[in-house]
Design a protein around this motif. Structure first.
Motif, PDB file in Angstrom:
ATOM      1  N   LEU A 169       0.860  -1.290  -0.172  1.00 51.37           N
ATOM      2  CA  LEU A 169      -0.334   0.213   0.474  1.00 51.37           C
ATOM      3  C   LEU A 169       1.490   1.618  -0.124  1.00 51.37           C
ATOM      4  CD1 LEU A 169       0.584   1.386   3.088  1.00 51.37           C
ATOM      5  CD2 LEU A 169      -1.107  -0.319   3.215  1.00 51.37           C
ATOM      6  N   LYS A 170       0.523   2.604  -0.558  1.00 53.11           N
ATOM      7  CA  LYS A 170       1.013   3.760  -0.347  1.00 53.11           C
ATOM      8  C   LYS A 170       0.389   4.639   0.533  1.00 53.11           C
ATOM      9  CE  LYS A 170      -0.274   4.603  -5.254  1.00 53.11           C
ATOM     10  NZ  LYS A 170       0.462   5.518  -6.048  1.00 53.11           N
ATOM     11  N   TYR A 171       0.839   5.932   0.656  1.00 59.82           N
ATOM     12  CA  TYR A 171      -0.004   6.934   1.207  1.00 59.82           C
ATOM     13  C   TYR A 171       0.786   8.079   0.631  1.00 59.82           C
ATOM     14  CZ  TYR A 171      -0.725  11.304   4.385  1.00 59.82           C
ATOM     15  OH  TYR A 171      -0.974  12.693   4.472  1.00 59.82           O
ATOM     16  N   THR A 172      -0.148   9.047   0.237  1.00 58.21           N
ATOM     17  CA  THR A 172       0.129  10.052  -0.844  1.00 58.21           C
ATOM     18  C   THR A 172      -0.540  11.487  -0.689  1.00 58.21           C
ATOM     19  OG1 THR A 172      -0.632   9.568  -2.706  1.00 58.21           O
ATOM     20  CG2 THR A 172       1.630   8.901  -2.413  1.00 58.21           C
ATOM     21  N   SER A 173      -0.833  11.664   0.611  1.00 56.94           N
ATOM     22  CA  SER A 173      -1.693  12.569   1.031  1.00 56.94           C
ATOM     23  C   SER A 173      -3.336  12.560   1.086  1.00 56.94           C
ATOM     24  CB  SER A 173      -0.741  14.136   1.109  1.00 56.94           C
ATOM     25  OG  SER A 173      -1.154  14.317  -0.481  1.00 56.94           O
ATOM     26  N   ALA A 174      -3.697  11.898   0.947  1.00 57.85           N
ATOM     27  CA  ALA A 174      -5.036  11.922   0.119  1.00 57.85           C
ATOM     28  C   ALA A 174      -5.687  11.117   1.516  1.00 57.85           C
ATOM     29  CB  ALA A 174      -5.242  10.644  -0.835  1.00 57.85           C
ATOM     30  N   ALA A 175      -6.355  10.255   1.575  1.00 56.22           N
ATOM     31  CA  ALA A 175      -6.821   9.501   2.933  1.00 56.22           C
ATOM     32  C   ALA A 175      -6.097   9.137   3.637  1.00 56.22           C
ATOM     33  CB  ALA A 175      -8.027   8.557   2.386  1.00 56.22           C
ATOM     34  N   THR A 176      -5.806   9.437   5.037  1.00 54.48           N
ATOM     35  CA  THR A 176      -5.177   8.802   6.552  1.00 54.48           C
ATOM     36  C   THR A 176      -5.344   7.160   6.232  1.00 54.48           C
ATOM     37  OG1 THR A 176      -6.190   9.772   7.606  1.00 54.48           O
ATOM     38  CG2 THR A 176      -5.247  11.623   7.117  1.00 54.48           C
ATOM     39  N   LEU A 177      -6.621   6.960   6.253  1.00 57.00           N
ATOM     40  CA  LEU A 177      -6.651   5.122   6.100  1.00 57.00           C
ATOM     41  C   LEU A 177      -6.288   4.460   5.071  1.00 57.00           C
ATOM     42  CD1 LEU A 177      -6.465   3.268   8.506  1.00 57.00           C
ATOM     43  CD2 LEU A 177      -9.467   3.815   7.986  1.00 57.00           C
ATOM     44  N   VAL A 178      -4.631   4.214   4.724  1.00 58.73           N
ATOM     45  CA  VAL A 178      -4.563   3.671   3.384  1.00 58.73           C
ATOM     46  C   VAL A 178      -5.175   1.767   3.147  1.00 58.73           C
ATOM     47  CG1 VAL A 178      -2.919   3.468   1.649  1.00 58.73           C
ATOM     48  CG2 VAL A 178      -3.108   5.447   3.195  1.00 58.73           C
ATOM     49  N   LYS A 179      -5.939   1.536   2.686  1.00 57.43           N
ATOM     50  CA  LYS A 179      -6.389  -0.685   2.094  1.00 57.43           C
ATOM     51  C   LYS A 179      -4.785  -0.649   0.749  1.00 57.43           C
ATOM     52  CE  LYS A 179     -10.974   0.375   4.034  1.00 57.43           C
ATOM     53  NZ  LYS A 179     -10.878  -0.759   5.498  1.00 57.43           N
ATOM     54  N   GLY A 180      -4.603  -1.180   1.488  1.00 54.52           N
ATOM     55  CA  GLY A 180      -3.442  -2.512   1.057  1.00 54.52           C
ATOM     56  C   GLY A 180      -4.504  -3.777   0.253  1.00 54.52           C
ATOM     57  N   ILE A 181      -3.514  -4.599  -0.293  1.00 54.78           N
ATOM     58  CA  ILE A 181      -3.850  -6.121  -0.651  1.00 54.78           C
ATOM     59  C   ILE A 181      -3.775  -6.794   0.747  1.00 54.78           C
ATOM     60  CG2 ILE A 181      -2.203  -5.009  -3.563  1.00 54.78           C
ATOM     61  CD1 ILE A 181      -0.075  -6.917  -2.251  1.00 54.78           C
ATOM     62  N   ASN A 182      -4.760  -7.782  -0.098  1.00 54.79           N
ATOM     63  CA  ASN A 182      -4.475  -8.828   0.642  1.00 54.79           C
ATOM     64  C   ASN A 182      -5.323  -8.618   2.369  1.00 54.79           C
ATOM     65  OD1 ASN A 182      -3.626 -11.004  -1.114  1.00 54.79           O
ATOM     66  ND2 ASN A 182      -1.348 -10.365  -0.018  1.00 54.79           N
ATOM     67  N   GLY A 183      -6.536  -7.582   2.376  1.00 50.40           N
ATOM     68  CA  GLY A 183      -6.328  -6.753   3.884  1.00 50.40           C
ATOM     69  C   GLY A 183      -5.266  -6.561   4.986  1.00 50.40           C
ATOM     70  N   PHE A 184      -4.858  -5.874   4.486  1.00 48.76           N
ATOM     71  CA  PHE A 184      -3.937  -4.747   4.762  1.00 48.76           C
ATOM     72  C   PHE A 184      -4.606  -3.620   5.067  1.00 48.76           C
ATOM     73  CE2 PHE A 184      -0.376  -7.445   6.782  1.00 48.76           C
ATOM     74  CZ  PHE A 184       0.211  -8.592   6.104  1.00 48.76           C
ATOM     75  N   GLU A 185      -3.593  -2.733   5.786  1.00 49.72           N
ATOM     76  CA  GLU A 185      -4.081  -1.075   5.863  1.00 49.72           C
ATOM     77  C   GLU A 185      -3.096  -0.379   6.973  1.00 49.72           C
ATOM     78  OE1 GLU A 185      -8.133  -0.952   7.100  1.00 49.72           O
ATOM     79  OE2 GLU A 185      -7.632  -0.265   8.907  1.00 49.72           O
TER      80      GLU A 185
END
Lengths: 114, 113
Positions: free
Chosen positions: B48-64
């Motif tokens: 997953l990646k965070y680039t200053s959009a939503a602070t809670l980021v959802k990624g693959i395989n159920g990770f956040e």
């Protein structure tokens, strides 16, 4: 659907030998880079390129050379191998230099220097 | 210069229990942060990646992961661990000067049956 291809996957060298690690990507990516991975240290940047004909040094460039004559290829050369260069080497690419663009990694080259 | 610190070198959980992998960052401005996973003898895969959009980021395989500026943290979580999650996880920040990735030292996740 090759992505980033690194060859060879494994290599054993003697101290003082030279060799080239190959990296090729088929995604027309502008940005390519080389990292080395050592236990407990994450990955460290060796060299990078923002386009054909342009390369620059990363965090640990000593003992390594690179060139970027084409968009697809970014070989890493060890000029005179030393035991301290025993490591796993990863090549990565991305379509843009912009921050936030994720990079695609190859499966690595495991290099041992005796 | 940007940097990340992964607070645990090893984490062991039982299958079906929550996962928490901790990462703190240091940056003079709003960073771009990533989590990558590396399975044995494989390259790295973006989770997953965070680039200053939503602070809670959802990624693959159920990770956040949640970006917390006040705590300079970007911890990775998963509600229920699976055996296939056993791998090494890297917290990563963009070095905007070089447009390259600066890696944490990694956290090895073990999942017990």
């Amino acid at each position: 659907n090759a992505g980033v291809t690194q060859t060879p996957k494994f290599q054993v060298l003697k101290t003082g030998q030279s060799m080239t690690l190959q990296c090729a990507q088929d995604m027309n990516h502008e940005y390519m880079s080389w990292y080395r991975q050592d236990p407990g240290m994450g990955l460290r940047l060796i060299h990078y390129s923002v386009g054909a004909g342009i390369t620059d040094q990363g965090e640990v460039p000593n003992g390594y050379n690179v060139s970027r004559s084409t968009t697809e290829d970014f070989p890493l050369r060890l000029l005179s191998a030393a035991p301290s260069q025993t490591s796993v080497y990863f090549c990565a690419s991305s379509y843009s230099r912009q921050a936030g663009v994720p990079q695609h990694f190859g499966d690595g080259t495991r290099l041992s220097i005796l | 210069a940007q940097s990340v610190t992964q607070l645990d070198s090893h984490v062991s959980v039982s299958e079906g229990t929550p996962v928490l992998l901790r990462c703190n960052y240091s940056s003079s401005y709003s960073p771009s942060l990533f989590w990558y996973v590396q399975h044995p003898n494989k390259g790295l895969q973006l989770l997953l990646k965070y680039t200053s959009a939503a602070t809670l980021v959802k990624g693959i395989n159920g990770f956040e992961a949640e970006f917390k500026k006040s705590e300079t943290s970007f911890h990775l979580t998963k509600p229920s661990a699976h055996m296939s999650d056993a791998a090494e996880y890297f917290c990563v920040v963009i070095d905007t000067g070089r447009r390259a990735l600066t890696f944490g030292s990694g956290t090895r996740l073990q999942v017990q049956p």
